[in-house]
Design a protein around this motif. Structure first.
Motif, PDB file in Angstrom:
ATOM      1  N   UNK A 142     -29.575  23.077  21.161  1.00 54.87           N
ATOM      2  CA  UNK A 142     -28.209  23.499  20.895  1.00 54.87           C
ATOM      3  C   UNK A 142     -27.571  23.933  22.208  1.00 54.87           C
ATOM      4  N   UNK A 143     -26.411  23.344  22.526  1.00 53.33           N
ATOM      5  CA  UNK A 143     -25.776  23.651  23.806  1.00 53.33           C
ATOM      6  C   UNK A 143     -24.264  23.714  23.649  1.00 53.33           C
ATOM      7  N   UNK A 144     -23.643  24.861  23.925  1.00 57.48           N
ATOM      8  CA  UNK A 144     -24.207  26.158  24.228  1.00 57.48           C
ATOM      9  C   UNK A 144     -25.067  26.666  23.074  1.00 57.48           C
ATOM     10  N   UNK A 145     -26.031  27.543  23.395  1.00 53.29           N
ATOM     11  CA  UNK A 145     -26.994  28.002  22.397  1.00 53.29           C
ATOM     12  C   UNK A 145     -26.387  29.036  21.455  1.00 53.29           C
ATOM     13  N   UNK A 146     -27.177  29.363  20.442  1.00 53.91           N
ATOM     14  CA  UNK A 146     -26.757  30.384  19.480  1.00 53.91           C
ATOM     15  C   UNK A 146     -26.735  31.778  20.114  1.00 53.91           C
ATOM     16  N   UNK A 147     -27.293  31.896  21.321  1.00 57.16           N
ATOM     17  CA  UNK A 147     -27.285  33.188  22.014  1.00 57.16           C
ATOM     18  C   UNK A 147     -26.219  33.225  23.101  1.00 57.16           C
ATOM     19  N   UNK A 148     -25.377  32.216  23.122  1.00 56.21           N
ATOM     20  CA  UNK A 148     -24.277  32.219  24.074  1.00 56.21           C
ATOM     21  C   UNK A 148     -24.671  31.779  25.471  1.00 56.21           C
ATOM     22  N   UNK A 161     -25.608  44.176  28.081  1.00 53.67           N
ATOM     23  CA  UNK A 161     -25.716  42.823  27.528  1.00 53.67           C
ATOM     24  C   UNK A 161     -27.105  42.609  26.922  1.00 53.67           C
ATOM     25  N   UNK A 162     -27.136  41.872  25.831  1.00 55.03           N
ATOM     26  CA  UNK A 162     -28.409  41.514  25.194  1.00 55.03           C
ATOM     27  C   UNK A 162     -28.878  40.143  25.698  1.00 55.03           C
ATOM     28  N   UNK A 163     -27.914  39.248  25.878  1.00 55.46           N
ATOM     29  CA  UNK A 163     -28.203  37.935  26.465  1.00 55.46           C
ATOM     30  C   UNK A 163     -27.244  37.744  27.637  1.00 55.46           C
ATOM     31  N   UNK A 164     -27.624  36.963  28.628  1.00 57.13           N
ATOM     32  CA  UNK A 164     -26.655  36.628  29.683  1.00 57.13           C
ATOM     33  C   UNK A 164     -25.441  35.972  29.047  1.00 57.13           C
ATOM     34  N   UNK A 165     -24.258  36.313  29.508  1.00 55.62           N
ATOM     35  CA  UNK A 165     -23.043  35.713  28.957  1.00 55.62           C
ATOM     36  C   UNK A 165     -22.741  34.456  29.772  1.00 55.62           C
ATOM     37  N   UNK A 200     -19.437  33.415  24.031  1.00 54.30           N
ATOM     38  CA  UNK A 200     -19.913  34.496  23.165  1.00 54.30           C
ATOM     39  C   UNK A 200     -20.602  35.557  24.010  1.00 54.30           C
ATOM     40  N   UNK A 201     -20.400  36.798  23.597  1.00 54.76           N
ATOM     41  CA  UNK A 201     -21.022  37.931  24.270  1.00 54.76           C
ATOM     42  C   UNK A 201     -21.938  38.616  23.267  1.00 54.76           C
ATOM     43  N   UNK A 202     -23.186  38.739  23.632  1.00 58.37           N
ATOM     44  CA  UNK A 202     -24.123  39.501  22.820  1.00 58.37           C
ATOM     45  C   UNK A 202     -24.417  40.784  23.580  1.00 58.37           C
ATOM     46  N   UNK A 203     -24.016  41.896  23.010  1.00 57.95           N
ATOM     47  CA  UNK A 203     -24.143  43.162  23.734  1.00 57.95           C
ATOM     48  C   UNK A 203     -24.441  44.285  22.760  1.00 57.95           C
ATOM     49  N   UNK A 204     -24.957  45.369  23.311  1.00 52.06           N
ATOM     50  CA  UNK A 204     -25.215  46.558  22.509  1.00 52.06           C
ATOM     51  C   UNK A 204     -24.421  47.724  23.100  1.00 52.06           C
ATOM     52  N   UNK A 205     -23.922  48.562  22.230  1.00 45.93           N
ATOM     53  CA  UNK A 205     -23.230  49.762  22.705  1.00 45.93           C
ATOM     54  C   UNK A 205     -23.349  50.840  21.629  1.00 45.93           C
ATOM     55  N   UNK A 206     -22.992  52.060  21.984  1.00 48.40           N
ATOM     56  CA  UNK A 206     -23.263  53.182  21.066  1.00 48.40           C
ATOM     57  C   UNK A 206     -22.537  53.041  19.732  1.00 48.40           C
ATOM     58  N   UNK A 207     -23.197  53.520  18.745  1.00 42.83           N
ATOM     59  CA  UNK A 207     -22.689  53.428  17.379  1.00 42.83           C
ATOM     60  C   UNK A 207     -21.305  54.071  17.221  1.00 42.83           C
ATOM     61  N   UNK A 208     -21.076  55.130  17.938  1.00 47.21           N
ATOM     62  CA  UNK A 208     -19.777  55.805  17.824  1.00 47.21           C
ATOM     63  C   UNK A 208     -18.646  54.851  18.212  1.00 47.21           C
TER      64      UNK A 208
END
Lengths: 350, 350, 350, 350
Positions: free
Chosen positions: C141-147, C281-285, C289-297
């Protein structure tokens, strides 16, 4: 010294004799003969399941694939241990018979799914609504592909997880007799009383030429099973010759005797291996198969002497250091002898 | 007085004896045993087809459906006589194994397609390009469902039509031995020399418990066949017990003896019916089945005496005028006796 | 602030205008109209592949499933990344269209298979001869499901593994334009020159209403594709309305402009997140698509403000400690604006 | 002068305008958008069926095949007129989606099944128990492939036969609007009130780019339909663009206006043909298609003038005697004009 598989064995004399008896005179075909009717009743009696539907087929793959096709739709996920025959060894028969279901491997030590592992796999699947296949059924193998068994409480624990998710439970019992003989409970206790909905009851690996009974404890899908069986080309016209084998097998609990015999020979192998330097079990030995590792030099001696068995996993070779342990599967059948076992162990000992 | 079907019979002693011989000692499974290898060679020799691929299965439906699946894609039209087993009696097995092909019935008197009828059916199908299923294969049944036979020249004429349309030719030979015995030609002459690509060679209706050989005269699709067979649940682990039956069957041309015997009993039935007032043949009697009509009163006597056979077509009944002729199918098998036939005819005569 | 998916967007004016132009006058259906012919040629030109077969369908799932069905038989194992759309998000469409193939998940960081991972998965499958499904095809898959993206050399390395195993290579290009725009190479370099046999070229996620082109660089299976497409119900009678969309999309490289736009907005999101306390970032962008984590608040603030996006993986919740990072997927589309991005980032910053 | 098919036409301006309106702003995909929800409600209202499940797909073949797959199992016989689109023009899509059902052609004049013909076909199938496919569903086409219609009483009579055999009734309504406009009854009267269980409501042949609604009057299988649709690759992510078309179509009864317009043009063709020497109708003209025969010389004039239509049946040619009548199909669409019709008739008159 044949430990390659329990399907390498033949059949007891009683089975041949039963075939000869069934050979008399013309009779109605396709299972409408008196012998087949009698054998169906007999299976119901053995399982204390008077309402169950019983159908005979000739191979374990057919039994499993037809059973799963009756339990779930084409968009189902079927959960089974990663080593399950239905996942690894049936060339996609479940996918074919279900019209495209997805077999989802569940991890677990020694060939056994755990309730937690199963629950996790179910939770992961089907989380994206219509985009995903839907949880459809659970299939467990007893005795397992690793030679271990699920006891009634183990089955019940998995059945509880399945039930909570609304999923029916199939048991691949290609070696059901070996599990039963190992545990010592009743057929009912190991199946419907523990939550099994459909059982593939295997005769072929335990003394028959090629007969398995599919037992649907809830008979609602019995007619569907019959249509799928016919459509799959698995309805024997001379059906009495399947029934004759199974009658001999059940008579006087021959099936359990045969299973006890093979289990005992596996136990003897296990005991013998304890005296082989550098040998160790890979899985607990509970039924008629021993998974063990021992030094390569001993493998070489065994194979030179004509012993038949598989390295397990299959990607190992006998090329390499003499004292390195290489793992193998040894399967005892009803016709394995103490002499074979002892001779084999002697060779391993060197 | 059993004339319901040739699959109501048992097996000759030689088959039981062969099973008993094959029962000695453990052996490799799944057709990798020496007996299976030998039987495959034997079939090739019988058909003078050293390059052919031979595979054993246990039912005729499996043989036909697997053969057709190897011959054509899911979008195929398969042309067969309207009475063909594959169309009428297999609960959609060809559709299942081909993943959805369309069986196209071809009309024809006495169970036989004519070259013109076949050509017309092919011309009609596939006329709208991508919107239509595409001509995929031709399947003919020999001996036919009407008890008639195609002779080598008949097969060749149909093969020419198939070939002109680029279609492979399958022969459903559930009663191939009966056709062969009736015609007196060689197996090769009735198959590949006449243009047959794949043969389902039936043993079950002619003295075996459940064995058919699929003969692919062009072996190119042999591996595909093996994968489809496994995937269909039709690969026997204790494969030698299929091979043992077929070996006994071919030994000393037992198969042809059995076929000659059933053909002769059908001829005796035909001759006897000639003396039954009001009786007439519905189809020419050429192999081991007689399709005839006779007065209802005689039917009632026969059935009261316990004679087993089917009214044919099945939507007729014994309710109605005594002297009205009702048609039936009478099938002789290898174990039909002259006494059975004569007794039956006597009852019809009244 | 819509980052839920790139399929939430509409279409550029040019696409509507092209539909309006195509609306004039009656024309032949089913792709036999001049506009479709022209668009097929245009795709071939874009890919420098004058011999390729090009076929339009309306959904990505159809494109993938039809492509895979043309590449491998029902007993195939199809190797794809464990996160692949074909494995996770198509409700078993590949299993359905292939008549029961098995999708084998291949692990790999950031949505990408590695040559080693692929080779290992291929080696593991098919080791037991006829008992196992057979390696059949590879799908990436290109681009992949992880961006992330596969660059031409990455594709070539996987293609080499596939080729060595005799397997054709499919590319799921639902976001092919985004990959291409990110890498800056030519369409040919990212596909057939790198070893891709069949491409699903996605228009829907990048500005069309519902159009994908399946490009078979080797046209040998073109007719089979057409029959499978019709049989799957995917042949549009008013085919010009698919072609009209794709013509507008290719005209003046609109497709690449749209992809660059969404990629740029994803880059802007990435840059903005760098300024959000606790974000990572969770995966390189690499694409849109951007896969990232940030605080719940910050999640709570965003969702309260109406921002649309998915927590990723989906089994996370906003219940829990404020400062714990929770990961999410943010997808930019061609109509995402800088204002949306900046406003969203401002909210996350608090 | 385009009478080749009603799918050769484009779409009214109102449809384009609706697409443009739907294009504003991002929205949720896969049918979870407000416009789709609104259109589903609208269809329910039009059919006075508040409980019905409504699902949109893009092609009539998909609508039919998915509907039939929800109505019957793989071992079903589906009864339909011998000319039905599902039998003749879908390249086996119903066989594919049902996993191998058998389409059984029912004869009948002018494209219509009769209750007697249907009852006979049902009685013939399934007479041999497990050996035969089982009666599964009835599918009727309204307006028919011969340009005739079933009125509510006709539908009810067929539904009674189906019901008596326990079979659900599907209506292929690719030209439902034309039938409705011709008859002048309500949508409910022509469907569920007459016993229809599932309707394929066709928009494509009557003014849309590619939209059909499948209406399950009993919603019990709605979720199954959704899974089958997704699995078939027929779930549009940008679903609003299907809904937008259908909204415009239903608005102000545009669909009925369009149907009346094409019916009227067909009536005008019929009237015009009455004045063509040697011309005669082949089927009664009841909706938007005229099946007629006229002398070959007039055909040659028409085709020389660029008129587009099909000879019907397709195996006729324009080679042959001038005055011999050759039959043809003339289909009027919503955008056929009186000028086209009159000009065509003038040419035929010579």
């Amino acid at each position: 010294m044949f430990f390659a598989s329990d399907n390498g064995s033949g059949v007891p004399e009683a089975v041949l004799a039963s075939l000869a008896r069934a050979n008399a005179g013309p009779t109605r075909g396709y299972g409408n003969d008196p012998l087949t009717v009698r054998v169906h009743d007999r299976v119901r009696a053995v399982f204390e399941a008077p309402q169950a539907a019983v159908h005979l087929v000739a191979t374990g793959t057919a039994a499993n694939a037809l059973a799963l096709a009756c339990l779930c739709p084409p968009w189902a996920a079927v959960f089974a241990h990663a080593d399950a025959h239905a996942i690894v060894d049936e060339c996609g028969a479940p996918e074919f018979y279900t019209a495209g279901a997805k077999l989802v491997p569940v991890a677990g030590e020694h060939g056994r799914m755990t309730p937690e592992g199963l629950a996790g796999a179910i939770a992961t699947t089907g989380r994206v609504g219509v985009h995903s296949v839907q949880p459809g059924a659970v299939s467990l193998t007893n005795a397992t592909e690793a030679g271990t068994v699920y006891r009634p409480a183990d089955v019940a624990a998995l059945a509880a997880v399945a039930r909570a998710a609304g999923l029916p439970l199939h048991m691949d019992g290609a070696r059901f007799a070996n599990a039963l003989a190992a545990i010592g409970c009743s057929p009912a206790e190991l199946t419907w009383k523990a939550g099994v909905d459909v059982l593939s009851l295997g005769g072929t690996k335990n003394g028959l030429m090629g007969v398995e009974a599919v037992v649907l404890f809830d008979p609602a899908r019995s007619w569907e099973f019959e249509l799928r069986r016919k459509r799959g080309g698995h309805l024997f016209s001379k059906h009495r010759f399947l029934a004759a084998q199974m009658e001999a097998w059940l008579d006087g609990d021959l099936w359990l005797d045969l299973a006890r015999r093979s289990n005992a020979m596996a136990a003897r192998l296990e005991a013998g291996l304890a005296g082989v330097p550098g040998a160790r079990l890979v899985h607990p030995r509970q039924a008629n198969a021993v998974f063990a590792a021992w030094p390569r030099a001993a493998h070489r001696r065994a194979q030179a002497a004509g012993a038949a068995y598989y390295l397990w996993p299959a990607d190992q070779t006998l090329e390499g250091p003499d004292d390195e342990a290489v793992s193998a599967r040894l399967v005892a059948s009803w016709c394995t002898t103490a002499e074979e076992v002892d001779g084999f162990v002697d060779i391993l000992r060197g």
